[in-house]
Design a protein around this motif. Structure first.
Motif, PDB file in Angstrom:
ATOM      1  N   TRP A  59       0.849  -1.196   0.000  1.00 13.45           N
ATOM      2  CA  TRP A  59       0.000   0.000   0.000  1.00 13.45           C
ATOM      3  C   TRP A  59       0.885   1.247   0.000  1.00 13.45           C
ATOM      4  O   TRP A  59       1.048   1.910   1.022  1.00 13.45           O
ATOM      5  CB  TRP A  59      -0.904  -0.018   1.237  1.00 13.45           C
ATOM      6  CG  TRP A  59      -1.747  -1.257   1.329  1.00 13.45           C
ATOM      7  CD1 TRP A  59      -2.618  -1.743   0.400  1.00 13.45           C
ATOM      8  CD2 TRP A  59      -1.795  -2.198   2.422  1.00 13.45           C
ATOM      9  NE1 TRP A  59      -3.208  -2.910   0.832  1.00 13.45           N
ATOM     10  CE2 TRP A  59      -2.726  -3.217   2.075  1.00 13.45           C
ATOM     11  CE3 TRP A  59      -1.170  -2.263   3.666  1.00 13.45           C
ATOM     12  CZ2 TRP A  59      -3.020  -4.285   2.922  1.00 13.45           C
ATOM     13  CZ3 TRP A  59      -1.461  -3.327   4.500  1.00 13.45           C
ATOM     14  CH2 TRP A  59      -2.380  -4.317   4.139  1.00 13.45           C
ATOM     15  N   PRO A  60       1.487   1.583  -1.147  1.00 14.07           N
ATOM     16  CA  PRO A  60       2.435   2.700  -1.182  1.00 14.07           C
ATOM     17  C   PRO A  60       1.798   4.078  -1.023  1.00 14.07           C
ATOM     18  O   PRO A  60       2.519   5.065  -0.851  1.00 14.07           O
ATOM     19  CB  PRO A  60       3.084   2.555  -2.562  1.00 14.07           C
ATOM     20  CG  PRO A  60       2.090   1.788  -3.376  1.00 14.07           C
ATOM     21  CD  PRO A  60       1.416   0.856  -2.423  1.00 14.07           C
ATOM     22  N   ALA A  61       0.480   4.153  -1.063  1.00 15.10           N
ATOM     23  CA  ALA A  61      -0.213   5.431  -0.897  1.00 15.10           C
ATOM     24  C   ALA A  61      -1.463   5.208  -0.054  1.00 15.10           C
ATOM     25  O   ALA A  61      -1.981   4.085   0.029  1.00 15.10           O
ATOM     26  CB  ALA A  61      -0.585   6.021  -2.254  1.00 15.10           C
ATOM     27  N   PRO A  62      -1.981   6.255   0.577  1.00 13.29           N
ATOM     28  CA  PRO A  62      -3.185   6.096   1.400  1.00 13.29           C
ATOM     29  C   PRO A  62      -4.353   5.473   0.650  1.00 13.29           C
ATOM     30  O   PRO A  62      -5.091   4.654   1.213  1.00 13.29           O
ATOM     31  CB  PRO A  62      -3.505   7.534   1.831  1.00 13.29           C
ATOM     32  CG  PRO A  62      -2.201   8.239   1.782  1.00 13.29           C
ATOM     33  CD  PRO A  62      -1.442   7.627   0.656  1.00 13.29           C
ATOM     34  N   ALA A  63      -4.524   5.828  -0.613  1.00  9.96           N
ATOM     35  CA  ALA A  63      -5.645   5.290  -1.386  1.00  9.96           C
ATOM     36  C   ALA A  63      -5.550   3.779  -1.536  1.00  9.96           C
ATOM     37  O   ALA A  63      -6.577   3.085  -1.594  1.00  9.96           O
ATOM     38  CB  ALA A  63      -5.694   5.955  -2.766  1.00  9.96           C
ATOM     39  N   ASP A  64      -4.328   3.244  -1.598  1.00 11.80           N
ATOM     40  CA  ASP A  64      -4.160   1.796  -1.742  1.00 11.80           C
ATOM     41  C   ASP A  64      -4.649   1.069  -0.493  1.00 11.80           C
ATOM     42  O   ASP A  64      -5.334   0.048  -0.591  1.00 11.80           O
ATOM     43  CB  ASP A  64      -2.685   1.465  -1.998  1.00 11.80           C
ATOM     44  CG  ASP A  64      -2.155   2.117  -3.254  1.00 11.80           C
ATOM     45  OD1 ASP A  64      -2.799   1.990  -4.309  1.00 11.80           O
ATOM     46  OD2 ASP A  64      -1.095   2.768  -3.186  1.00 11.80           O
ATOM     47  N   LEU A  65      -4.316   1.588   0.672  1.00 16.82           N
ATOM     48  CA  LEU A  65      -4.785   0.961   1.907  1.00 16.82           C
ATOM     49  C   LEU A  65      -6.283   1.165   2.082  1.00 16.82           C
ATOM     50  O   LEU A  65      -6.998   0.239   2.475  1.00 16.82           O
ATOM     51  CB  LEU A  65      -4.041   1.528   3.112  1.00 16.82           C
ATOM     52  CG  LEU A  65      -4.471   0.966   4.468  1.00 16.82           C
ATOM     53  CD1 LEU A  65      -4.274  -0.549   4.539  1.00 16.82           C
ATOM     54  CD2 LEU A  65      -3.701   1.646   5.607  1.00 16.82           C
ATOM     55  N   ALA A  66      -6.772   2.357   1.774  1.00 20.56           N
ATOM     56  CA  ALA A  66      -8.193   2.637   1.940  1.00 20.56           C
ATOM     57  C   ALA A  66      -9.050   1.714   1.073  1.00 20.56           C
ATOM     58  O   ALA A  66     -10.187   1.381   1.446  1.00 20.56           O
ATOM     59  CB  ALA A  66      -8.478   4.097   1.597  1.00 20.56           C
ATOM     60  N   ALA A  67      -8.520   1.298  -0.070  1.00 22.28           N
ATOM     61  CA  ALA A  67      -9.274   0.426  -0.972  1.00 22.28           C
ATOM     62  C   ALA A  67      -9.274  -1.029  -0.521  1.00 22.28           C
ATOM     63  O   ALA A  67     -10.067  -1.833  -1.006  1.00 22.28           O
ATOM     64  CB  ALA A  67      -8.695   0.518  -2.388  1.00 22.28           C
ATOM     65  N   ALA A  68      -8.408  -1.373   0.409  1.00 21.09           N
ATOM     66  CA  ALA A  68      -8.329  -2.753   0.896  1.00 21.09           C
ATOM     67  C   ALA A  68      -9.270  -2.934   2.078  1.00 21.09           C
ATOM     68  O   ALA A  68      -9.587  -1.975   2.791  1.00 21.09           O
ATOM     69  CB  ALA A  68      -6.892  -3.062   1.325  1.00 21.09           C
ATOM     70  N   PRO A  69      -9.758  -4.157   2.295  1.00 22.89           N
ATOM     71  CA  PRO A  69     -10.587  -4.397   3.489  1.00 22.89           C
ATOM     72  C   PRO A  69      -9.793  -4.134   4.762  1.00 22.89           C
ATOM     73  O   PRO A  69      -8.576  -4.340   4.810  1.00 22.89           O
ATOM     74  CB  PRO A  69     -10.950  -5.889   3.363  1.00 22.89           C
ATOM     75  CG  PRO A  69     -10.722  -6.234   1.925  1.00 22.89           C
ATOM     76  CD  PRO A  69      -9.596  -5.359   1.463  1.00 22.89           C
ATOM     77  N   ALA A  70     -10.481  -3.683   5.786  1.00 26.38           N
ATOM     78  CA  ALA A  70      -9.812  -3.433   7.068  1.00 26.38           C
ATOM     79  C   ALA A  70      -9.156  -4.703   7.598  1.00 26.38           C
ATOM     80  O   ALA A  70      -8.100  -4.643   8.251  1.00 26.38           O
ATOM     81  CB  ALA A  70     -10.816  -2.895   8.078  1.00 26.38           C
ATOM     82  N   GLY A  71      -9.763  -5.857   7.304  1.00 28.33           N
ATOM     83  CA  GLY A  71      -9.191  -7.121   7.753  1.00 28.33           C
ATOM     84  C   GLY A  71      -7.813  -7.380   7.174  1.00 28.33           C
ATOM     85  O   GLY A  71      -6.979  -8.031   7.812  1.00 28.33           O
ATOM     86  N   GLU A  72      -7.549  -6.879   5.962  1.00 30.81           N
ATOM     87  CA  GLU A  72      -6.225  -7.065   5.375  1.00 30.81           C
ATOM     88  C   GLU A  72      -5.176  -6.244   6.123  1.00 30.81           C
ATOM     89  O   GLU A  72      -4.029  -6.659   6.259  1.00 30.81           O
ATOM     90  CB  GLU A  72      -6.246  -6.694   3.892  1.00 30.81           C
ATOM     91  CG  GLU A  72      -6.934  -7.725   3.017  1.00 30.81           C
ATOM     92  CD  GLU A  72      -6.290  -9.102   3.172  1.00 30.81           C
ATOM     93  OE1 GLU A  72      -5.131  -9.262   2.734  1.00 30.81           O
ATOM     94  OE2 GLU A  72      -6.939  -9.998   3.746  1.00 30.81           O
ATOM     95  N   ALA A  73      -5.567  -5.067   6.600  1.00 28.92           N
ATOM     96  CA  ALA A  73      -4.650  -4.283   7.422  1.00 28.92           C
ATOM     97  C   ALA A  73      -4.291  -5.057   8.684  1.00 28.92           C
ATOM     98  O   ALA A  73      -3.128  -5.103   9.102  1.00 28.92           O
ATOM     99  CB  ALA A  73      -5.277  -2.942   7.773  1.00 28.92           C
TER     100      ALA A  73
END
Length: 307
Positions: A59-73
């Motif tokens: 997730w090199p940018a905030p948008a990449d993490l935001a697009a992933a499910p919270a469970g993946e974080a």
């Protein structure tokens, strides 16, 4: 005390002693700094480095993490501990996308408004990502200030207004110099002026240290370490370890009680959980706590990371 001397000596020392950390490199991004600050809370650099590198690759940018499910974080938070930080970082990434066009905001006030960002993190990101003059005060900085200026072995058990005032007084007026000072004092506390066994002979400001001049008086209190073995936190961590290493929902009976026989042996994550021999009531508390904190969700098929 001549602050200019302290600034110059620590800046020179930092040139030679600073660790080569990726969130300090010229190529760093504000997002990379924000992620590092979340991960470094109560967690040593050695544990953070591989997880930070994995996150920045995924997730090199905030948008990449935001697009992933919270469970993946949560899954890729690994064993850094305090996994609610992963949920808050995911929420912060979403807020950056929604309210700031995907760019980490550069002001203290806007950073402080992000989910999971407190006064320290807002100041640290404003300073280390954007070069702003901010008073950054973490555990290491508090300890160095307490010894160097206050003559005490340890800072007060909780951050005080007097400590913040002292830190603000010591901060250089120049923006870049203030950022360097914050980083250098933090590094001195991490590498030399450590809590238990400070290496005073390696300190670049040894002759200016009020604590050394006073004969190194003992602490006025004994810091209380956080217990781990046998606690609900340990059980919660073991359950989260199972969920992170399982692609499908885990039937609750498999968490509450070890089966007499598993067809293909017991996976390592389950072995860690079963090896705790936690009583049923503790398992139930841990499960309920994970559900209440949003770290897990219950489905008809069992327990899983949040979608």
């Amino acid at each position: 005390m001549d602050a200019a001397v302290l600034h110059a000596r620590l800046s020179d020392w930092f040139d030679d002693a600073a660790r080569d950390l990726p969130w300090r490199l010229p190529s760093r991004t504000p997002w990379g700094v924000l992620v590092s600050e979340f991960m470094l809370q109560q967690t040593p650099v050695s544990r953070v480095l591989p997880v930070w590198e994995d996150w920045m690759s995924r997730w090199p940018a905030p948008a990449d993490l935001a697009a992933a499910p919270a469970g993946e974080a949560l899954r890729h938070w690994g064993r850094l501990g305090y996994p609610r930080r992963a949920l808050r970082l995911h929420a912060a990434a979403t807020a950056v996308v929604v309210h700031h066009g995907g760019n980490v905001p550069n002001s203290y006030a806007e950073l402080l408004a992000l989910p999971g960002v407190g006064t320290y993190t807002a100041a640290a990101v404003a300073a280390f990502a954007f070069g702003h003059r901010e008073t950054v005060v973490d555990t290491n900085i508090r300890r160095v200030h307490a010894r160097l200026v206050g003559g005490a072995a340890l800072p007060a058990p909780a951050l005080t207004a007097a400590e913040m005032k002292r830190a603000a007084t010591l901060l250089p007026d120049d923006g870049p110099a203030s950022v360097r000072w914050n980083a250098a004092v933090m590094e001195l506390g991490a590498l030399v002026c450590t809590a238990r066994t400070p290496s005073c002979e390696q300190c670049p400001v040894l002759d200016r240290c009020a604590w050394v001049a006073a004969g190194k008086p003992a602490p006025t209190y004994v810091p209380k370490g956080q217990s781990w073995a046998g606690t609900d936190r340990q059980v919660r961590g073991a359950i989260m370890h199972v969920l992170r290493h399982t692609d499908s929902p885990v039937p609750l009976p498999l968490i509450r009680e070890r089966p007499v026989d598993l067809a293909h042996g017991t996976p390592a994550a389950f072995e860690k959980l079963y090896g705790l021999h936690a009583p049923l009531e503790q398992l139930e508390r841990a499960l309920n706590g994970l559900l209440a904190d949003g770290l897990a969700e219950e489905t008809p098929r069992g327990l899983q990371l949040p979608a």
